[in-house]
Design a protein around this motif. Sequence first.
Motif, mmCIF file in Angstrom:
data_model
loop_
_atom_site.group_PDB
_atom_site.id
_atom_site.type_symbol
_atom_site.label_atom_id
_atom_site.label_comp_id
_atom_site.label_asym_id
_atom_site.label_seq_id
_atom_site.Cartn_x
_atom_site.Cartn_y
_atom_site.Cartn_z
ATOM 1 N N ILE A 51 34.796 -45.108 -100.950
ATOM 2 C CA ILE A 51 34.776 -43.659 -101.154
ATOM 3 C C ILE A 51 34.077 -43.359 -102.476
ATOM 4 O O ILE A 51 34.422 -43.927 -103.517
ATOM 5 C CB ILE A 51 36.201 -43.073 -101.180
ATOM 6 C CG1 ILE A 51 36.929 -43.390 -99.864
ATOM 7 C CG2 ILE A 51 36.156 -41.570 -101.415
ATOM 8 C CD1 ILE A 51 38.413 -43.049 -99.891
ATOM 9 N N SER A 52 33.086 -42.474 -102.436
ATOM 10 C CA SER A 52 32.351 -42.104 -103.641
ATOM 11 C C SER A 52 32.327 -40.591 -103.768
ATOM 12 O O SER A 52 31.799 -39.896 -102.894
ATOM 13 C CB SER A 52 30.917 -42.649 -103.588
ATOM 14 O OG SER A 52 30.196 -42.242 -104.739
ATOM 15 N N THR A 53 32.922 -40.058 -104.833
ATOM 16 C CA THR A 53 32.889 -38.616 -105.087
ATOM 17 C C THR A 53 31.744 -38.296 -106.048
ATOM 18 O O THR A 53 31.151 -39.182 -106.660
ATOM 19 C CB THR A 53 34.222 -38.129 -105.684
ATOM 20 O OG1 THR A 53 34.504 -38.865 -106.875
ATOM 21 C CG2 THR A 53 35.360 -38.332 -104.690
ATOM 22 N N LYS A 54 31.443 -37.027 -106.172
ATOM 23 C CA LYS A 54 30.329 -36.538 -107.011
ATOM 24 C C LYS A 54 28.999 -37.174 -106.604
ATOM 25 O O LYS A 54 28.116 -37.356 -107.446
ATOM 26 C CB LYS A 54 30.620 -36.790 -108.500
ATOM 27 C CG LYS A 54 31.844 -36.048 -109.026
ATOM 28 C CD LYS A 54 32.029 -36.266 -110.506
ATOM 29 C CE LYS A 54 33.243 -35.541 -111.034
ATOM 30 N NZ LYS A 54 33.455 -35.760 -112.494
ATOM 31 N N PHE A 55 28.883 -37.522 -105.335
ATOM 32 C CA PHE A 55 27.619 -38.043 -104.805
ATOM 33 C C PHE A 55 27.069 -36.985 -103.860
ATOM 34 O O PHE A 55 27.376 -36.960 -102.673
ATOM 35 C CB PHE A 55 27.833 -39.362 -104.062
ATOM 36 C CG PHE A 55 26.542 -40.105 -103.753
ATOM 37 C CD1 PHE A 55 26.252 -41.311 -104.371
ATOM 38 C CD2 PHE A 55 25.629 -39.608 -102.839
ATOM 39 C CE1 PHE A 55 25.072 -42.000 -104.091
ATOM 40 C CE2 PHE A 55 24.454 -40.266 -102.537
ATOM 41 C CZ PHE A 55 24.169 -41.472 -103.167
ATOM 42 N N PHE A 56 26.291 -36.084 -104.426
ATOM 43 C CA PHE A 56 25.731 -34.984 -103.640
ATOM 44 C C PHE A 56 24.429 -35.438 -103.006
ATOM 45 O O PHE A 56 23.464 -35.763 -103.703
ATOM 46 C CB PHE A 56 25.486 -33.765 -104.523
ATOM 47 C CG PHE A 56 25.001 -32.560 -103.763
ATOM 48 C CD1 PHE A 56 25.905 -31.665 -103.209
ATOM 49 C CD2 PHE A 56 23.638 -32.329 -103.593
ATOM 50 C CE1 PHE A 56 25.461 -30.563 -102.503
ATOM 51 C CE2 PHE A 56 23.186 -31.230 -102.885
ATOM 52 C CZ PHE A 56 24.100 -30.340 -102.338
ATOM 53 N N VAL A 57 24.413 -35.487 -101.676
ATOM 54 C CA VAL A 57 23.227 -35.970 -100.966
ATOM 55 C C VAL A 57 22.146 -34.898 -100.988
ATOM 56 O O VAL A 57 22.324 -33.792 -100.477
ATOM 57 C CB VAL A 57 23.561 -36.354 -99.513
ATOM 58 C CG1 VAL A 57 22.294 -36.746 -98.766
ATOM 59 C CG2 VAL A 57 24.577 -37.493 -99.496
ATOM 60 N N ASN A 113 20.658 -39.150 -103.846
ATOM 61 C CA ASN A 113 21.446 -38.093 -104.475
ATOM 62 C C ASN A 113 20.571 -37.350 -105.477
ATOM 63 O O ASN A 113 19.352 -37.569 -105.544
ATOM 64 C CB ASN A 113 22.712 -38.668 -105.133
ATOM 65 C CG ASN A 113 22.405 -39.570 -106.312
ATOM 66 O OD1 ASN A 113 21.245 -39.785 -106.672
ATOM 67 N ND2 ASN A 113 23.444 -40.104 -106.929
ATOM 68 N N ARG A 114 21.167 -36.464 -106.253
ATOM 69 C CA ARG A 114 20.395 -35.640 -107.191
ATOM 70 C C ARG A 114 19.704 -36.470 -108.262
ATOM 71 O O ARG A 114 18.661 -36.093 -108.784
ATOM 72 C CB ARG A 114 21.322 -34.606 -107.844
ATOM 73 C CG ARG A 114 21.671 -33.442 -106.931
ATOM 74 C CD ARG A 114 22.764 -32.606 -107.534
ATOM 75 N NE ARG A 114 22.976 -31.370 -106.773
ATOM 76 C CZ ARG A 114 24.077 -30.648 -106.840
ATOM 77 N NH1 ARG A 114 25.080 -31.041 -107.616
ATOM 78 N NH2 ARG A 114 24.197 -29.543 -106.127
ATOM 79 N N GLU A 115 20.308 -37.600 -108.582
ATOM 80 C CA GLU A 115 19.724 -38.469 -109.617
ATOM 81 C C GLU A 115 18.742 -39.468 -109.018
ATOM 82 O O GLU A 115 18.299 -40.396 -109.691
ATOM 83 C CB GLU A 115 20.843 -39.225 -110.351
ATOM 84 C CG GLU A 115 21.694 -38.355 -111.257
ATOM 85 C CD GLU A 115 22.653 -37.450 -110.471
ATOM 86 O OE1 GLU A 115 23.192 -37.911 -109.436
ATOM 87 O OE2 GLU A 115 22.830 -36.287 -110.883
ATOM 88 N N LYS A 116 18.421 -39.267 -107.755
ATOM 89 C CA LYS A 116 17.478 -40.113 -107.005
ATOM 90 C C LYS A 116 17.976 -41.542 -106.830
ATOM 91 O O LYS A 116 17.200 -42.449 -106.570
ATOM 92 C CB LYS A 116 16.099 -40.106 -107.665
ATOM 93 C CG LYS A 116 15.442 -38.725 -107.634
ATOM 94 C CD LYS A 116 14.019 -38.760 -108.144
ATOM 95 C CE LYS A 116 13.388 -37.378 -108.017
ATOM 96 N NZ LYS A 116 11.991 -37.353 -108.521
ATOM 97 N N PHE A 117 19.306 -41.737 -106.995
ATOM 98 C CA PHE A 117 19.902 -43.021 -106.639
ATOM 99 C C PHE A 117 19.997 -43.061 -105.121
ATOM 100 O O PHE A 117 20.300 -42.060 -104.478
ATOM 101 C CB PHE A 117 21.298 -43.142 -107.260
ATOM 102 C CG PHE A 117 22.008 -44.408 -106.881
ATOM 103 C CD1 PHE A 117 21.729 -45.600 -107.526
ATOM 104 C CD2 PHE A 117 22.957 -44.407 -105.865
ATOM 105 C CE1 PHE A 117 22.387 -46.770 -107.172
ATOM 106 C CE2 PHE A 117 23.619 -45.564 -105.502
ATOM 107 C CZ PHE A 117 23.326 -46.754 -106.159
ATOM 108 N N SER A 118 19.705 -44.213 -104.547
ATOM 109 C CA SER A 118 19.666 -44.270 -103.085
ATOM 110 C C SER A 118 20.555 -45.375 -102.528
ATOM 111 O O SER A 118 20.817 -46.383 -103.198
ATOM 112 C CB SER A 118 18.232 -44.490 -102.603
ATOM 113 O OG SER A 118 17.761 -45.758 -103.016
#
Length: 414
Positions: free
Chosen positions: A130-136, A151-156
């Motif tokens: 479970i990962s929160t604050k991960f806005f796709v 996500n917003r930080e371009k982490f994929s």
Amino acid sequence: MNPFDLVVIGGGAAGFMTAVTAAENGVKRIIILEGSSKLMEKVRISGGGRCNVTNASWIPSELAENYPRGGIKLLESFNRFAAGDVFDWFEKRGLNLKIEADNRVFPVSDSSLDVISCLKKNAINKGVEISTKFFVKEILKTSDNLFTIFNREKFSIIAKNIILSTGGHPSGYKLAKNFGHSIIRPVPSLFTFSTKEKKLNECSGVSIKNIDIEIQLNNKSFKNRGDLLITHWGFSGPAVLKLSSIAARELFDQKYKFNLIIRWTNLEYKELKEKIDNLKFNNGKLNLINLRPLPLLTRRLWVFLLNKMEINKDKKWSDLLANEREKMINSLLKDKYIISSKGPFGEEFVTSGGVSINEVNFKSMESLICPGLFFSGEVLDVDGITGGFNFQHCWTSGWLAGQSVSKLCDKVTN
């Protein structure tokens, strides 16, 4: 990076049901991505903090009738996982439920936190991450049929299958649209009615059971029967909430300006006339205020109605004029109110609209446009009336999606 077998986008009721079901059926690598810091927030606040889990409507065809949009499609889904299955599912996983007099189902503890705990505990025990604050922000499909999720930080992260369980959040519609899905414009559903009727606020808190109400709008008529609650801004209660859901799209188009007709009695014209005439001739010495023709009308409401009819509440029944009698009969049978807007808040935060149901296989909840993409919950253009039906759709669609993903993973493994 090893791809996840399933990425669930949205940490709400439908998302958790999907993840738990998939995990229980052998799907190995699952992660839930929640854009906010809180999980299942709508579950927590629903039903005044009690969480109306479902409705004890056990027959699939009768259950499907409680969805103004999507009911026909849901019938095939409910034939596989309906209200009784949901009841059994939660009980087997440690959540004790109860059925109340109106058929709504709640936790025995009357705490929505126990529903959240049940789902979260079972997900974690089955190895769901479970990962929160991960806005796709974006999802791309690669040439080898994998999904890359940014996500917003371009982490994929990479996924073999994804499910959109984003509720009514616009981000889910945008992601679905990018894959070619049509979005039915979301509009509010399940809301109360505001009126500027003078002195109606003096009846605030009055509740009447089994009242017929009707919306008249551009030569269209929408009707419902149920319990009505008068508030300081207008009208609420199950009858109003259901009617708002039935007419949600038409009311949105008219900017929530329409006529509401209330029928205060089940009596027909002739029966009501006879009853009023009997009061006039047999109880003529009593004042109108002290003897109501309909016992279900409270004293406050009766006084308000008399003032609205412009009939003196202190007049004796024997002095009631013929034209006043007709005005009274017509008002009790067809009392008209001008509704000026929605109430100050939506009772259950439900919207009508979302991903077109014609583009989704309701046996598997898989996209008919993009293989490997699934949907569950309110992101779809499905909405039910108040009483636990919207959560029922979340549980059913989530369970079906989880089952379907497990079958896909079995095929790949074999």
